[in-house]
Design an enzyme around this catalytic site. Structure first.
Site, PDB file in Angstrom:
ATOM      1  N   HIS A  77      45.904   4.843  63.092  1.00  0.00           N
ATOM      2  CA  HIS A  77      44.776   5.307  62.271  1.00  0.00           C
ATOM      3  C   HIS A  77      43.982   6.373  63.020  1.00  0.00           C
ATOM      4  CE1 HIS A  77      44.903   2.390  58.942  1.00  0.00           C
ATOM      5  NE2 HIS A  77      45.275   1.496  59.833  1.00  0.00           N
ATOM      6  N   CYS A 133      49.828   4.138  58.507  1.00  0.00           N
ATOM      7  CA  CYS A 133      49.844   2.699  58.760  1.00  0.00           C
ATOM      8  C   CYS A 133      50.794   1.976  57.803  1.00  0.00           C
ATOM      9  CB  CYS A 133      48.430   2.136  58.720  1.00  0.00           C
ATOM     10  SG  CYS A 133      48.300   0.501  59.512  1.00  0.00           S
ATOM     11  N   ARG A 164      34.072  -8.489  62.050  1.00  0.00           N
ATOM     12  CA  ARG A 164      34.388  -9.101  60.759  1.00  0.00           C
ATOM     13  C   ARG A 164      35.312 -10.308  60.920  1.00  0.00           C
ATOM     14  NH1 ARG A 164      38.499  -5.599  57.711  1.00  0.00           N
ATOM     15  NH2 ARG A 164      39.802  -6.650  59.269  1.00  0.00           N
ATOM     16  N   SER A 213      45.726  -0.877  64.368  1.00  0.00           N
ATOM     17  CA  SER A 213      45.157  -2.117  63.835  1.00  0.00           C
ATOM     18  C   SER A 213      46.168  -2.681  62.837  1.00  0.00           C
ATOM     19  CB  SER A 213      43.814  -1.845  63.154  1.00  0.00           C
ATOM     20  OG  SER A 213      43.272  -3.024  62.596  1.00  0.00           O
ATOM     21  N   GLU A 270      42.522   8.657  61.735  1.00  0.00           N
ATOM     22  CA  GLU A 270      41.373   9.002  60.899  1.00  0.00           C
ATOM     23  C   GLU A 270      40.171   8.099  61.135  1.00  0.00           C
ATOM     24  OE1 GLU A 270      43.159   5.627  58.579  1.00  0.00           O
ATOM     25  OE2 GLU A 270      43.874   7.220  59.894  1.00  0.00           O
ATOM     26  N   LYS A 328      48.143  -9.306  66.984  1.00  0.00           N
ATOM     27  CA  LYS A 328      47.741  -8.046  66.360  1.00  0.00           C
ATOM     28  C   LYS A 328      47.749  -6.902  67.372  1.00  0.00           C
ATOM     29  CE  LYS A 328      43.966  -6.132  63.530  1.00  0.00           C
ATOM     30  NZ  LYS A 328      42.628  -6.387  62.949  1.00  0.00           N
TER      31      LYS A 328
END
Length: 305
Positions: free
Chosen positions: A235, A142, A249, A192, A237, A163
């Site tokens: 990502h 990232c 969030r 992200s 992971e 985004k």
């Protein structure tokens, strides 16, 4: 063979509950086989979560590995107890004379800043340069991927209008390379981020090869130096609930928060995520360890460089 982890690391108990074989240092000292040495520079704010995510993927191999965690002297994390950092993380200065078979550099919550404005940019550049002479193969993830491409190859990043958020279908472009052994024609990668690197800038640079891209999220994985460096824009992971946590969030706190694409069942957060990326995530990390770390690293670790 198990992963060898520092005594007391929280990830150990979590992964044992998932029937993943891990070994703490105390037990590992009875082993005579040299484990692969992997160092993780963890720049993510939720350190324990990221540790667990990465260790979970690294465990999917029969090879024994010794995992170390590196921290920056020029940055103090705000979201992880200082006791945890002191117990499990070492400053770069403490390990700069050591050599490692593999290294992972994570993303960081600074992507909307210019690289030179990041408070720890000077130290990051020093570590990136060090990795080229002290590590066999490095994964940059990232923000770290963007930072590495900028530092080594002058590849710029660009702000996105909104985004890039979701699980995006991605295509391997060179199917016969070892990192993609066992891959399907399409795999899925969590994204992200608020910025991007662009194909035109990478194609102009000698030594860089785009090996995976997405029709929607564009450049996905770039390879350099015959696999001694991989730059991954997303990502893989991520755990199944990570994007959900990020979405909830930021909801109501940012004006650019949209439902993550291709993530929730029927696009309904109440139904939870549809997990589509974990098999290929495990395969990519396993291929990296086997073909680019284990099979290329010297028997004597001091010969790395």
């Amino acid at each position: 063979m198990p992963l060898r982890l520092p005594d007391g690391l929280p990830a150990i108990d979590i992964l044992k509950q998932e029937n993943i074989f891990v070994m703490d240092d105390s037990r590992a000292h009875t082993q005579d086989i040299r484990p692969l040495r992997i160092v993780i520079l963890n720049l993510m704010p939720l350190k324990i979560t990221t540790e667990t995510d990465l260790v979970r993927l690294l465990s999917n191999t029969p090879l024994q590995m010794e995992i170390s965690f590196m921290k920056l002297r020029s940055h103090t994390p705000k979201n992880t107890p200082i006791e945890h950092m002191m117990m499990f993380y070492k400053d770069f200065e403490k390990i700069r004379e050591e050599k490692f078979d593999g290294m992972i550099v994570t993303g960081a919550p600074v992507e909307t800043m210019e690289f030179e404005e990041v408070g720890y940019w000077a130290e990051i550049k020093e570590i990136f340069d060090w990795a080229r002479t002290h590590v066999t193969s490095t994964l940059y993830i990232c923000w770290a991927a963007q930072a590495g491409l900028y530092h080594f190859y002058d590849v710029p990043k660009y702000p996105l209008n909104k985004k890039m958020f979701g699980i995006f279908p991605t295509n391997p472009l060179i199917k016969d390379i070892s990192i993609f052994r066992g891959f399907d024609d399409v795999f899925y990668m969590p994204q992200s981020r608020h910025t991007e690197v662009q194909r035109k800038d990478i194609e102009d640079k000698s030594g860089l090869t785009i090996i995976a891209e997405s029709p929607e999220s564009d450049v996905s994985i770039v390879m350099a130096r015959e696999g001694r460096e991989f730059f991954i824009t997303g990502h893989l992971e991520y755990a199944p609930d990570t994007l959900d946590n990020e979405y909830r969030r930021d909801l109501g706190k940012r004006d650019d928060v949209e439902l993550p694409k291709y993530y929730y069942k029927d696009d309904n957060p109440a139904l939870g995520p549809l997990v589509t990326w974990r098999a290929h995530a495990n395969l990519l990390f396993s291929n990296w360890i086997n073909y680019y770390v284990y099979q290329t690293t010297p028997f004597n670790i001091d010969e790395i460089g």
